[in-house]
Design a protein around this motif. Structure first.
Motif, mmCIF file in Angstrom:
data_model
loop_
_atom_site.group_PDB
_atom_site.id
_atom_site.type_symbol
_atom_site.label_atom_id
_atom_site.label_comp_id
_atom_site.label_asym_id
_atom_site.label_seq_id
_atom_site.Cartn_x
_atom_site.Cartn_y
_atom_site.Cartn_z
ATOM 1 N N ARG A 153 0.785 -1.330 -0.368
ATOM 2 C CA ARG A 153 -0.098 0.280 0.167
ATOM 3 C C ARG A 153 0.500 1.455 0.216
ATOM 4 N N THR A 154 1.866 1.306 0.623
ATOM 5 C CA THR A 154 3.427 2.614 1.028
ATOM 6 C C THR A 154 3.107 2.797 -0.502
ATOM 7 N N LEU A 155 4.049 1.583 -1.388
ATOM 8 C CA LEU A 155 4.244 1.131 -2.689
ATOM 9 C C LEU A 155 2.919 2.592 -3.196
ATOM 10 N N LEU A 156 2.234 1.227 -3.850
ATOM 11 C CA LEU A 156 0.626 1.889 -4.225
ATOM 12 C C LEU A 156 0.593 3.730 -3.704
ATOM 13 N N ARG A 157 0.649 4.679 -2.748
ATOM 14 C CA ARG A 157 0.959 5.560 -2.649
ATOM 15 C C ARG A 157 2.076 6.235 -3.128
ATOM 16 N N GLU A 158 3.218 5.524 -3.565
ATOM 17 C CA GLU A 158 4.514 6.165 -4.203
ATOM 18 C C GLU A 158 3.957 6.035 -5.843
ATOM 19 N N VAL A 159 3.592 5.226 -6.021
ATOM 20 C CA VAL A 159 3.615 4.721 -7.656
ATOM 21 C C VAL A 159 2.017 5.290 -8.476
ATOM 22 N N SER A 160 1.263 5.548 -7.585
ATOM 23 C CA SER A 160 -0.036 6.329 -8.292
ATOM 24 C C SER A 160 0.416 7.899 -7.661
ATOM 25 N N GLY A 161 0.701 8.238 -6.632
ATOM 26 C CA GLY A 161 0.707 9.537 -6.873
ATOM 27 C C GLY A 161 0.710 9.945 -5.523
ATOM 28 N N ILE A 162 -0.510 8.990 -4.839
ATOM 29 C CA ILE A 162 -1.305 9.533 -3.898
ATOM 30 C C ILE A 162 -0.716 10.240 -2.937
ATOM 31 N N GLY A 163 0.333 9.894 -2.274
ATOM 32 C CA GLY A 163 1.677 10.204 -1.893
ATOM 33 C C GLY A 163 2.153 11.686 -1.812
ATOM 34 N N THR A 164 2.257 12.126 -2.587
ATOM 35 C CA THR A 164 2.502 13.479 -3.011
ATOM 36 C C THR A 164 0.989 14.051 -2.246
ATOM 37 N N VAL A 165 0.002 13.958 -2.319
ATOM 38 C CA VAL A 165 -0.975 14.897 -1.843
ATOM 39 C C VAL A 165 -0.787 15.668 0.221
ATOM 40 N N VAL A 166 -0.722 16.565 -0.009
ATOM 41 C CA VAL A 166 -0.064 17.453 1.382
ATOM 42 C C VAL A 166 -1.291 18.458 1.419
ATOM 43 N N SER A 167 -1.755 18.462 2.645
ATOM 44 C CA SER A 167 -3.029 19.094 3.385
ATOM 45 C C SER A 167 -3.076 19.922 4.328
ATOM 46 N N GLU A 168 -1.216 21.003 4.350
ATOM 47 C CA GLU A 168 -1.734 21.443 4.925
ATOM 48 C C GLU A 168 -2.410 22.802 4.956
ATOM 49 N N SER A 169 -2.911 22.812 3.896
ATOM 50 C CA SER A 169 -3.710 24.079 3.777
ATOM 51 C C SER A 169 -4.888 23.632 4.362
ATOM 52 N N PRO A 170 -6.419 24.830 4.582
ATOM 53 C CA PRO A 170 -7.788 24.516 5.130
ATOM 54 C C PRO A 170 -8.282 23.566 3.334
ATOM 55 N N ALA A 171 -7.535 24.611 2.342
ATOM 56 C CA ALA A 171 -8.383 24.095 1.059
ATOM 57 C C ALA A 171 -7.960 23.016 0.234
ATOM 58 N N THR A 172 -7.103 22.241 0.723
ATOM 59 C CA THR A 172 -6.825 21.747 0.378
ATOM 60 C C THR A 172 -7.268 20.097 0.776
ATOM 61 N N GLU A 173 -7.406 20.237 2.292
ATOM 62 C CA GLU A 173 -7.685 19.384 2.981
ATOM 63 C C GLU A 173 -9.503 18.989 2.704
ATOM 64 N N ARG A 174 -10.056 20.412 3.019
ATOM 65 C CA ARG A 174 -11.419 20.152 1.789
ATOM 66 C C ARG A 174 -11.516 19.559 0.310
ATOM 67 N N VAL A 175 -10.502 19.448 -0.400
ATOM 68 C CA VAL A 175 -10.533 18.309 -1.492
ATOM 69 C C VAL A 175 -9.913 17.277 -1.716
ATOM 70 N N MET A 176 -9.099 16.605 0.013
ATOM 71 C CA MET A 176 -8.991 15.387 -0.112
ATOM 72 C C MET A 176 -9.847 15.085 0.597
ATOM 73 N N ASN A 177 -10.958 15.865 1.569
ATOM 74 C CA ASN A 177 -12.080 15.011 1.975
ATOM 75 C C ASN A 177 -13.420 14.713 1.255
ATOM 76 N N ASP A 178 -13.166 15.714 0.526
ATOM 77 C CA ASP A 178 -14.183 14.925 -1.110
ATOM 78 C C ASP A 178 -13.802 13.911 -1.488
ATOM 79 N N ALA A 179 -12.545 14.106 -1.794
ATOM 80 C CA ALA A 179 -11.992 12.476 -2.617
ATOM 81 C C ALA A 179 -12.063 11.585 -2.390
ATOM 82 N N ARG A 180 -12.467 11.166 -0.747
ATOM 83 C CA ARG A 180 -12.485 9.773 0.175
ATOM 84 C C ARG A 180 -13.795 10.038 -0.442
ATOM 85 N N MET A 181 -14.996 10.975 0.217
ATOM 86 C CA MET A 181 -16.304 10.670 -0.006
ATOM 87 C C MET A 181 -16.512 10.024 -1.242
ATOM 88 N N PHE A 182 -15.891 10.691 -2.234
ATOM 89 C CA PHE A 182 -16.467 10.391 -3.794
ATOM 90 C C PHE A 182 -16.015 9.038 -4.010
#
Length: 482
Positions: A153-182
């Motif tokens: 799973r760690t490798l998958l996150r690296e290869v797929s690019g998911i590990g690149t998502v950084v949510s320090e800002s509220p705007a990015t956190e909202r995007v990530m939360n919505d993505a998980r919901m979808f």
């Protein structure tokens, strides 16, 4: 073998005890079945021999009580029957009795039954040991698989690019939360909008893979990279002989290859208008036909689209279908440009620095405050992709433990760096000493000429042209429309 014998007739009980002792077993006699049941629950007896007709509790009731208790269900029960109990004894076999003996008891028959019970118990013990060994082995293997799965799973996150998502800002956190919901509802189409380089495909992969991974395929199409005349076949597939040059055996399209996974349509604004009604039909009916085909095929995949142009404005101009736009926008995400969420820059830069240092075997472990100030103040017209490319360039060219200002000196705020390309150097126009002619200037014509020369320089590549001119791809698109 330890044997519990139960009979209210003391003479029969003693006879059984003597014969079993002579056979080398350890008999324990009881005349009261209730006391015998209590003893069996306290201490394990592989074999219990009991008479049927007894006061307080008959042998059938004792058998049922033994078989219904976890601590005694594995013991073998042999019933002693009289002439009138034959039908009862046969019925008892259906309740779990191992066998029965007729009165008067024959010593040879008793020895044979006890021997068979001993063999049966030995098999039960062997099976129990094997099951225990198997359970231990399964738990051991399962533990290893769980560890391997976590690594995968760690490798998958690296290869797929998911590990690149950084949510320090509220705007990015909202995007990530919505993505998980979808992610939890694959029937909802999702439209992701944002400038080039903001990480739209990464968010699309997060929608597909979720937090724990997904075994179904993720199939991506760059709509801008497919010639219009081949788009329909690429998307829907084609049957043999569907058109000149088609494959002899036909070919599946991306709709079919996506199976029950995700179909990602990048730069959806570039999809030909003539095909947009067909995509809408797929989303509505969840069925489609191959080019030249007559068999209706089911479509089960999730659809995620990305656009770096303002689709709403394209709809108003008649360049994108309104009905398709609203169907795609059931699930909607907007990724703000990096310059509007600078809180993400330190974490992203640290992530990219660590990744590039590992790949290029460099010693970088951190970024100095002075270098971080440069990163925070850079406009990042190429967004996250430009930041990653800048860090990669710095790590490739330089060595050290800390990223210093001189390592990223090419990020001069007065210069533009193209996303994903080499720096173009200084701006060839000296703004301070620029003198205007006496004659009036046709600003529109001048702007058009500059844009045309930039397009020629980059062989029509709109993304590189927009980055060079310091405008968004959307703004360039508007100017070209004029």
């Amino acid at each position: 073998m330890r044997i519990l014998i139960v009979d209210d007739n003391t003479t029969s009980l003693q006879s059984l005890r003597i014969v079993l002792s002579d056979l080398g077993h350890e008999p324990t006699p009881f005349t009261d079945p209730l006391l015998a049941l209590e003893e069996a629950r306290k201490n394990h007896y592989p074999l219990i021999i009991t008479d049927i007709r007894m006061p307080r509790m008959d042998g059938i009731s004792l058998l049922k009580a033994l078989k219904n208790a976890p601590e005694t269900e594995s013991c073998d029960v042999v019933l002693i029957t009289g002439h009138g109990d034959m039908e009862t004894a046969v019925g008892a076999l259906r309740h779990g009795a191992y066998d029965y003996l007729n009165k008067p008891i024959n010593a040879r028959e008793l020895a044979a039954v006890v021997e068979r019970c001993a063999e049966h118990q030995a098999l039960l013990n062997e099976n129990r040991d094997l099951r225990q060994h198997l359970d231990n082995r399964v738990n051991e293997v399962a533990g290893t698989l769980r560890r391997d799965l976590d690594e995968a799973r760690t490798l998958l996150r690296e290869v797929s690019g998911i590990g690149t998502v950084v949510s320090e800002s509220p705007a990015t956190e909202r995007v990530m939360n919505d993505a998980r919901m979808f992610h939890r509802d694959p029937s909802v189409p999702v439209l992701i909008e944002g400038e080039t380089g903001t990480g739209k495909e990464i968010i699309a992969r997060l929608i597909h893979f979720g937090e724990s991974g997904c075994e179904n395929p993720f199939v991506a199409i760059n709509c801008a990279a497919i010639p219009h005349e081949l788009f329909e076949s690429e998307l829907f597939g084609h049957e043999a002989g569907a058109y000149t040059g088609s494959r002899a055996g036909g070919s599946p399209g991306k709709l079919e290859l996506a199976a029950s996974g995700t179909l990602f349509l990048d730069e959806i604004a570039e999809m030909p208008l003539t095909l947009q009604p067909k995509l809408l039909r797929v989303l509505e009916d969840r069925t489609y036909y191959r080019v030249g085909g007559i068999r209706k095929r089911d479509f089960k995949a999730r659809v995620v689209c990305a656009a770096n142009l303002d689709l709403a404005e394209l709809v108003e101009k008649g360049l994108f279908r309104r009905d398709l736009y609203h169907r795609l926008k059931v699930g909607h995400l907007f990724i703000p440009p990096l310059r509007e969420r600078k809180e993400d820059i330190p974490a992203l830069a640290a992530l990219f620095l660590k990744r590039q240092a590992e790949r290029k075997r460099k010693q970088f472990i951190g970024i100095t405050p002075e270098a971080m100030d440069i990163l925070l103040n850079h406009p990042w017209r190429g967004n996250v992709r430009e930041l990653e490319n800048a860090i990669e360039r710095a790590v490739l060219v330089h060595d050290g433990q800390m990223l210093l200002p001189e390592h990223i000196s090419f990020l001069n705020p007065g210069r533009d760096m193209l996303s994903g390309t080499e720096s173009l150097g200084t701006i060839p126009l000296d703004i301070e000493s620029l003198e205007l002619p006496e004659a009036p200037i046709d600003l529109e014509a001048l702007t058009t000429a500059i844009i045309q020369k930039a397009l020629d320089r980059f062989e029509g590549n709109k993304s590189k042209t927009a980055a060079y001119l310091g405008i968004s791809r959307y703004a360039l698109h508007r100017r070209l429309q004029k």
